[in-house]
Design a protein around this motif. Sequence first.
Motif, short mmCIF file in Angstrom:
data_model
loop_
_atom_site.label_atom_id
_atom_site.label_comp_id
_atom_site.label_asym_id
_atom_site.label_seq_id
_atom_site.Cartn_x
_atom_site.Cartn_y
_atom_site.Cartn_z
N LYS A 1 0.85 -1.20 0.00
CA LYS A 1 0.00 0.00 0.00
C LYS A 1 0.88 1.24 0.00
O LYS A 1 2.05 1.20 0.41
CB LYS A 1 -0.94 0.00 1.20
N ILE B 1 3.36 2.70 3.18
CA ILE B 1 3.43 1.60 4.15
C ILE B 1 4.67 1.69 5.04
O ILE B 1 4.71 1.12 6.13
CB ILE B 1 3.37 0.22 3.45
N ASP C 1 3.97 2.56 8.51
CA ASP C 1 3.32 1.44 9.21
C ASP C 1 4.37 0.44 9.69
O ASP C 1 4.28 -0.08 10.81
CB ASP C 1 2.33 0.71 8.29
N TYR D 1 -1.50 -4.10 -0.57
CA TYR D 1 -1.73 -4.75 0.71
C TYR D 1 -1.07 -4.01 1.87
O TYR D 1 -0.01 -3.41 1.72
CB TYR D 1 -1.20 -6.18 0.66
N ASP D 2 -1.70 -4.13 3.06
CA ASP D 2 -1.13 -3.58 4.28
C ASP D 2 -0.32 -4.65 4.99
O ASP D 2 -0.16 -5.77 4.47
CB ASP D 2 -2.22 -2.99 5.18
N GLU E 1 -4.18 -7.39 4.16
CA GLU E 1 -5.51 -6.93 3.77
C GLU E 1 -5.38 -5.92 2.63
O GLU E 1 -4.47 -5.08 2.64
CB GLU E 1 -6.24 -6.28 4.95
N GLN F 1 -5.70 -2.70 0.76
CA GLN F 1 -5.84 -1.31 1.21
C GLN F 1 -5.68 -0.34 0.03
O GLN F 1 -4.93 0.62 0.10
CB GLN F 1 -4.79 -1.00 2.28
N GLY F 2 -6.35 -0.64 -1.04
CA GLY F 2 -6.28 0.23 -2.20
C GLY F 2 -5.89 -0.54 -3.44
O GLY F 2 -5.58 -1.74 -3.38
#
Length: 109
Positions: free
Chosen positions: A34, A37, A40, A81-82, A86, A88-89
């Motif tokens: 994503k 990231i 994160d 993906y995150d 999942e 996420q865009g």
Amino acid sequence: MAEVTRAAGEQTGDRGNSGYWPGLFDGQQARLLKINIREDFFHDIEQRGLPLSHKVLRRCLKSITRSPGYLSRILTNAPRYDLDGEVQGYVTELESQLALERLALTEDR
């Protein structure tokens, strides 16, 4: 690429990509990440007390996201993906175009 998978946590002794962020891998291949990231990752490393420096993580992310295999998968509407794996865009048309341009530059080298 070995440094990249070690930084993702594969050094835990398990086979496959069952390390710190297994949701970011589809088999041996990194999924599209994503946007933004990196922050994160930094937060997760600090929260979980993982033995990874920000410098190593930045190098690993550059290695993954600039690789021809990764760039070739950045196609319009492909999921991103995150850390938990999942969606996420999705890749935009502009992002896909920029990836193709960067891929062409790497192939010219």
